[in-house]
Design a protein around this motif. Structure first.
Motif, mmCIF file in Angstrom:
data_model
loop_
_atom_site.group_PDB
_atom_site.id
_atom_site.type_symbol
_atom_site.label_atom_id
_atom_site.label_comp_id
_atom_site.label_asym_id
_atom_site.label_seq_id
_atom_site.Cartn_x
_atom_site.Cartn_y
_atom_site.Cartn_z
ATOM 1 N N LEU A 245 -4.547 4.315 -2.581
ATOM 2 C CA LEU A 245 -5.106 4.951 -1.392
ATOM 3 C C LEU A 245 -4.635 6.401 -1.376
ATOM 4 N N ALA A 246 -5.520 7.303 -1.784
ATOM 5 C CA ALA A 246 -5.123 8.697 -1.972
ATOM 6 C C ALA A 246 -4.704 9.364 -0.675
ATOM 7 N N GLY A 247 -5.394 9.030 0.409
ATOM 8 C CA GLY A 247 -5.101 9.711 1.666
ATOM 9 C C GLY A 247 -3.678 9.489 2.146
ATOM 10 N N GLU A 248 -3.074 8.388 1.716
ATOM 11 C CA GLU A 248 -1.706 8.086 2.136
ATOM 12 C C GLU A 248 -0.738 8.079 0.966
ATOM 13 N N ASP A 249 -1.203 8.505 -0.221
ATOM 14 C CA ASP A 249 -0.360 8.523 -1.426
ATOM 15 C C ASP A 249 0.270 7.148 -1.642
ATOM 16 N N ARG A 250 -0.521 6.098 -1.430
ATOM 17 C CA ARG A 250 0.030 4.754 -1.446
ATOM 18 C C ARG A 250 -0.596 3.941 -2.572
ATOM 19 N N LEU A 251 0.244 3.344 -3.386
ATOM 20 C CA LEU A 251 -0.181 2.525 -4.510
ATOM 21 C C LEU A 251 0.312 1.099 -4.253
ATOM 22 N N THR A 252 -0.624 0.156 -4.098
ATOM 23 C CA THR A 252 -0.292 -1.222 -3.786
ATOM 24 C C THR A 252 -0.521 -2.106 -5.007
ATOM 25 N N TYR A 253 0.519 -2.785 -5.441
ATOM 26 C CA TYR A 253 0.422 -3.711 -6.561
ATOM 27 C C TYR A 253 0.330 -5.138 -6.027
ATOM 28 N N SER A 254 -0.620 -5.917 -6.556
ATOM 29 C CA SER A 254 -0.670 -7.345 -6.302
ATOM 30 C C SER A 254 0.031 -8.038 -7.465
ATOM 31 N N CYS A 255 1.013 -8.891 -7.159
ATOM 32 C CA CYS A 255 1.888 -9.429 -8.197
ATOM 33 C C CYS A 255 1.995 -10.940 -8.084
ATOM 34 N N ALA A 256 2.452 -11.540 -9.171
ATOM 35 C CA ALA A 256 2.728 -12.966 -9.212
ATOM 36 C C ALA A 256 4.001 -13.185 -10.003
ATOM 37 N N ALA A 257 4.788 -14.186 -9.577
ATOM 38 C CA ALA A 257 6.040 -14.496 -10.260
ATOM 39 C C ALA A 257 6.235 -16.003 -10.257
ATOM 40 N N ALA A 258 6.802 -16.504 -11.326
ATOM 41 C CA ALA A 258 7.077 -17.939 -11.410
ATOM 42 C C ALA A 258 8.273 -18.314 -10.542
ATOM 43 N N ASP A 259 9.220 -17.379 -10.367
ATOM 44 C CA ASP A 259 10.440 -17.643 -9.597
ATOM 45 C C ASP A 259 10.673 -16.474 -8.644
ATOM 46 N N TYR A 260 10.733 -16.738 -7.339
ATOM 47 C CA TYR A 260 10.901 -15.654 -6.370
ATOM 48 C C TYR A 260 12.264 -14.984 -6.458
ATOM 49 N N HIS A 261 13.220 -15.614 -7.149
ATOM 50 C CA HIS A 261 14.517 -14.968 -7.313
ATOM 51 C C HIS A 261 14.409 -13.695 -8.152
ATOM 52 N N ASP A 262 13.334 -13.589 -8.965
ATOM 53 C CA ASP A 262 13.176 -12.418 -9.827
ATOM 54 C C ASP A 262 12.618 -11.209 -9.083
ATOM 55 N N ILE A 263 12.123 -11.408 -7.847
ATOM 56 C CA ILE A 263 11.424 -10.334 -7.151
ATOM 57 C C ILE A 263 12.339 -9.161 -6.799
ATOM 58 N N PRO A 264 13.544 -9.393 -6.196
ATOM 59 C CA PRO A 264 14.394 -8.236 -5.850
ATOM 60 C C PRO A 264 14.785 -7.390 -7.067
ATOM 61 N N ASP A 265 15.101 -8.047 -8.193
ATOM 62 C CA ASP A 265 15.463 -7.279 -9.390
ATOM 63 C C ASP A 265 14.274 -6.471 -9.905
ATOM 64 N N PHE A 266 13.078 -7.059 -9.817
ATOM 65 C CA PHE A 266 11.870 -6.349 -10.231
ATOM 66 C C PHE A 266 11.657 -5.091 -9.380
ATOM 67 N N ILE A 267 11.853 -5.221 -8.053
ATOM 68 C CA ILE A 267 11.679 -4.068 -7.164
ATOM 69 C C ILE A 267 12.716 -2.992 -7.487
ATOM 70 N N ALA A 268 13.932 -3.408 -7.798
ATOM 71 C CA ALA A 268 14.966 -2.442 -8.167
ATOM 72 C C ALA A 268 14.572 -1.700 -9.451
ATOM 73 N N ARG A 269 13.979 -2.432 -10.400
ATOM 74 C CA ARG A 269 13.536 -1.777 -11.646
ATOM 75 C C ARG A 269 12.373 -0.823 -11.382
ATOM 76 N N MET A 270 11.517 -1.163 -10.439
ATOM 77 C CA MET A 270 10.420 -0.253 -10.075
ATOM 78 C C MET A 270 10.976 1.048 -9.512
ATOM 79 N N TYR A 271 12.015 0.943 -8.668
ATOM 80 C CA TYR A 271 12.672 2.162 -8.171
ATOM 81 C C TYR A 271 13.238 2.987 -9.322
ATOM 82 N N ALA A 272 13.776 2.292 -10.307
ATOM 83 C CA ALA A 272 14.441 2.988 -11.401
ATOM 84 C C ALA A 272 13.469 3.783 -12.269
ATOM 85 N N THR A 273 12.151 3.493 -12.181
ATOM 86 C CA THR A 273 11.195 4.274 -12.976
ATOM 87 C C THR A 273 11.121 5.730 -12.512
ATOM 88 N N GLY A 274 11.527 5.994 -11.236
ATOM 89 C CA GLY A 274 11.490 7.351 -10.699
ATOM 90 C C GLY A 274 10.115 7.798 -10.246
#
Length: 490
Positions: A430-459
């Motif tokens: 959504l360009a007007g809000e500089d917002r990028l929304t990812y739709s995701c799937a995971a086999a184990d929800y325990h992996d979600i917080p680490d994944f979000i931390a890695r997304m932050y790490a991309t800069g």
């Protein structure tokens, strides 16, 4: 204010709290628990109605009038929840339609859901309203109503444990601005909540493997606390969590708090008593054992979700559009006259066109003109195609110049952050809000917080919003969305 009663449907027991709510203090005047046979309730779903009804009747008999009419609080992953920011000027029906649209996209099972929302405290400096969208299956609410009615208990309303926790955190001054992790243990189930500056960020739910009754239980929680701490440290809008509170600990489990504190260098302790909540000394009440139930006693001018009321109200329209009130009787006649007039114009035009075509046909029968006509038509077609292509190219260039799109390197870095534990099912920018929304799937929800931390790490992003996961029964995994603010998009 008059006394009110709350019944909290825990995994292995019913908890009744009666109290008198006030603006700044809440007095608990009654507190009872009724054990349920193992397997009577699983994830908020009553699997043994007979045993559940007997438990309700026993609670009703022991509590007397205090249990005659009560508000029910349910802790279940079957109740969908999603934080959402919306424009302040929207009306209630519009908000309910937005809630239905947001949660309807997450419900892949096609269930018959009831929708409502809880209004959260506004964010400082924001002109938007903050909502916690909620969706509960209609059959679940109907079952509660029937079973409680059979036990002689009238339900005043039904809400989620998450909504109660949020109201309780807002009510207690010591927690309202604090960044902390709250672990609520209920039988073999543990729900872990993360708050930043008193604002709810996310929660996870899991089953404990370790048998309850020893300090080793908290050792099993180290991984969950670690994930929450990592996610908390990635937030830029509030201080990282420095305290871990535990609700529902058994006395033999409390020494395990020191293990959590030593492992992560944070304060870890059973949730203490707070001055805003009082109870009789010999009542057996402890806030750490009834935090969720007491939260439903908190009064607020802001709306809270009530799935019982939603089940009794008429279904809201599926879209934002308004129904037509019907055309006036004269309008169809005017439309008919207009159509007749248009037909006459078309007929006259066709007659003239036929004559012109005849003249052109006679002209083109001359062999000398056939070649010239072909060249003219080819040139004209080429010119029209060129003009159309040039116009489309110009429009595309304008859009691309005005809109920052996620480039291939950015998507490759996101794919690298996902690794093998998370898969992307799509993205929307959504360009007007500089917002990028990812739709995701995971086999184990325990992996979600680490994944979000890695997304932050991309800069690539200045902020990442995550509203929790939803189980996908058909595929056996979990689906969730993250909303990212692209760095440098402004």
């Amino acid at each position: 204010m008059s006394k009110q009663s709350i019944i909290y449907l825990a995994g292995d027991r019913l908890v009744l709290v009666q109290g008198t709510p006030g603006a700044k203090k809440l007095a608990v005047t009654g507190y009872r628990q009724q054990a349920l046979p193992e397997g009577t309730v699983l994830n908020g779903v009553v699997t043994d109605p007979a045993a559940f009804t007997e438990g309700l009747k026993a609670l009703r008999a022991a509590a007397g009038k205090a249990a005659a009419r009560a508000w029910l609080v349910v802790d279940s992953s079957q109740i969908m929840a999603k934080p959402l920011a919306v424009p302040r000027q929207l009306k209630e029906k519009q908000l309910l339609n937005i809630v239905r649209s947001e949660l309807g996209e997450l419900d892949t099972a096609g269930r018959d859901l009831l929708y409502d929302y809880t209004e959260l405290p506004p964010l400082p400096g924001s002109a938007e309203r903050q909502l916690l969208c909620g969706g509960a299956e209609r059959g679940m609410i109907q079952q509660y109503t029937e079973l409680f009615g059979a036990a002689g208990i009238k339900l005043a309303g039904v809400s989620s444990a998450l909504g109660s926790c949020l109201r309780m955190v807002e009510f207690l001054p010591e927690l309202a601005r604090q960044s902390f992790i709250l672990c609520v243990l209920d039988g073999q189930t543990v729900v872990t909540y993360l708050f930043a500056g008193g604002r709810y960020l996310m929660n996870t739910r899991s089953r404990l493997i370790t048998e309850r009754g020893g300090s080793a239980v908290l050792g099993e929680l180290l991984g969950r606390v670690s994930s929450m701490l990592q996610f908390s440290q990635s937030q830029k809008t509030a201080e990282p969590a420095k305290t871990v509170y535990f609700c529902g600990l058994l006395p033999a489990e409390a020494p395990g708090c020191q293990l959590v504190a030593d492992t992560f260098g944070v304060e870890a302790l059973p949730l203490p008593a707070f001055r805003a909540v009082t109870a009789a000394p010999k009542s057996g009440f402890a806030l750490a054992d009834a935090f969720v139930a007491v939260g439903a006693l908190v009064q607020s001018k802001r709306r809270r979700a009530d799935f019982l009321a939603a089940s009794r109200s008429k279904a809201a329209p599926a879209g934002m559009e308004k129904k037509s009130s019907g055309l006036p009787w004269a309008l169809p006649i005017a439309l008919a006259v207009l159509l007749v007039a248009l037909w006459g114009v078309v007929f006259y035009g066709n007659t003239r066109l036929s004559g012109q075509l005849a003249a052109v046909q006679a002209y083109t029968q001359d062999p000398a003109n056939l070649e010239a006509l072909a060249r003219v038509q080819a040139d004209r077609s080429a010119a029209e195609n060129y003009q159309a292509a040039a116009a489309e190219a110009g429009r595309a260039a304008e859009i691309l110049n005005a809109t920052l799109q996620p480039d291939e390197p950015m998507l490759r870095r996101a794919d690298g952050a996902a690794g093998e534990v998370v898969s992307f099912t799509g993205y929307d920018y959504l360009a007007g809000e500089d917002r990028l929304t990812y739709s995701c799937a995971a086999a184990d929800y325990h992996d979600i917080p680490d994944f979000i931390a890695r997304m932050y790490a991309t800069g690539d992003y200045t902020a990442i919003g995550y509203g929790g996961y939803t189980q996908s029964p058909g595929e056996g995994g979990y689906v969730f969305t993250i909303t990212c603010t692209v760095r440098g998009a402004e």
